[in-house]
Design an enzyme around this catalytic site. Structure first.
Site, PDB file in Angstrom:
ATOM      1  N   ASP A   3      25.471  31.038  12.104  1.00  0.00           N
ATOM      2  CA  ASP A   3      26.446  31.295  10.762  1.00  0.00           C
ATOM      3  C   ASP A   3      27.655  30.493  10.913  1.00  0.00           C
ATOM      4  O   ASP A   3      28.608  30.715  11.706  1.00  0.00           O
ATOM      5  CB  ASP A   3      26.711  32.732  10.686  1.00  0.00           C
ATOM      6  CG  ASP A   3      27.148  33.150   9.356  1.00  0.00           C
ATOM      7  OD1 ASP A   3      27.472  32.376   8.387  1.00  0.00           O
ATOM      8  OD2 ASP A   3      27.487  34.391   9.124  1.00  0.00           O
ATOM      9  N   CYS A  47      20.212  35.586   4.643  1.00  0.00           N
ATOM     10  CA  CYS A  47      20.844  35.424   5.851  1.00  0.00           C
ATOM     11  C   CYS A  47      21.818  36.913   5.559  1.00  0.00           C
ATOM     12  O   CYS A  47      21.523  37.838   5.352  1.00  0.00           O
ATOM     13  CB  CYS A  47      21.834  34.067   5.648  1.00  0.00           C
ATOM     14  SG  CYS A  47      22.909  33.974   4.199  1.00  0.00           S
ATOM     15  N   ARG A  58      24.298  29.953   4.543  1.00  0.00           N
ATOM     16  CA  ARG A  58      23.053  29.641   4.925  1.00  0.00           C
ATOM     17  C   ARG A  58      21.865  29.820   3.866  1.00  0.00           C
ATOM     18  O   ARG A  58      21.248  28.732   3.633  1.00  0.00           O
ATOM     19  CB  ARG A  58      22.366  30.168   6.186  1.00  0.00           C
ATOM     20  CG  ARG A  58      23.494  29.751   7.255  1.00  0.00           C
ATOM     21  CD  ARG A  58      23.410  30.639   8.534  1.00  0.00           C
ATOM     22  NE  ARG A  58      23.826  31.983   8.483  1.00  0.00           N
ATOM     23  CZ  ARG A  58      23.521  32.811   9.299  1.00  0.00           C
ATOM     24  NH1 ARG A  58      22.805  32.648  10.485  1.00  0.00           N
ATOM     25  NH2 ARG A  58      23.976  34.006   9.150  1.00  0.00           N
TER      26      ARG A  58
END
Length: 145
Positions: free
Chosen positions: A114, A9, A15
């Site tokens: 996000d 990520c 994440r």
């Protein structure tokens, strides 16, 4: 055969650590690592990520962010990212790995937003999407192994 999965990520604090933990839980014989394109190297997982994972019985409090490197990319048999922009960036930096880079939501054609600096509900929603992606990938990974 997939022996090493790299989950990517941006900062490697939200994440990708959540996805890494879920994949490790589902694929105990596979090495699962994570990194960030713009990692906050050395930082722990975001407290909200730690909290939502703890609600699911998974502890990611020991996670420390690391920067995506060529070495990590070259070791990976499969690279799972959160969105199309990350996929394109890795493919452009590492063209030899183009056929190994996929979105976690590739099967159902979704990106994972996000949740960084957002409310806890954003982390819960991200985790739900990550779980959907993991659920889609795990049988395919097992079939190759």
């Amino acid at each position: 055969m997939i022996k090493t999965i790299l989950v990517v990520c941006i900062g490697n604090i939200c994440r990708s650590p959540m996805a890494q933990a879920l994949l490790r839980q589902s694929l105990p014989g596979v090495s699962v690592i994570s990194a960030g394109i713009g990692a906050l190297s050395g930082y722990p997982a975001d407290p909200s990520a730690v909290e939502v994972m703890a609600h699911h019985g998974i502890d990611i409090s020991e996670h420390r962010a690391q920067q995506l490197t060529g070495s990590l990319v070259s070791r990976a048999d499969l690279i799972l990212v959160m969105d199309g922009a990350q996929k394109q960036e890795i493919q452009s930096r590492h063209p030899a790995k183009t056929g190994s880079v996929f979105r976690l939501g590739e099967m159902e054609q979704f990106d994972i937003a996000d949740p960084y600096r957002k409310q806890l509900t954003a982390f819960e929603e991200a985790l739900e999407m990550i779980q959907r992606g993991v659920d889609a990938w795990v049988p395919r990974i097992r079939a190759l192994g």
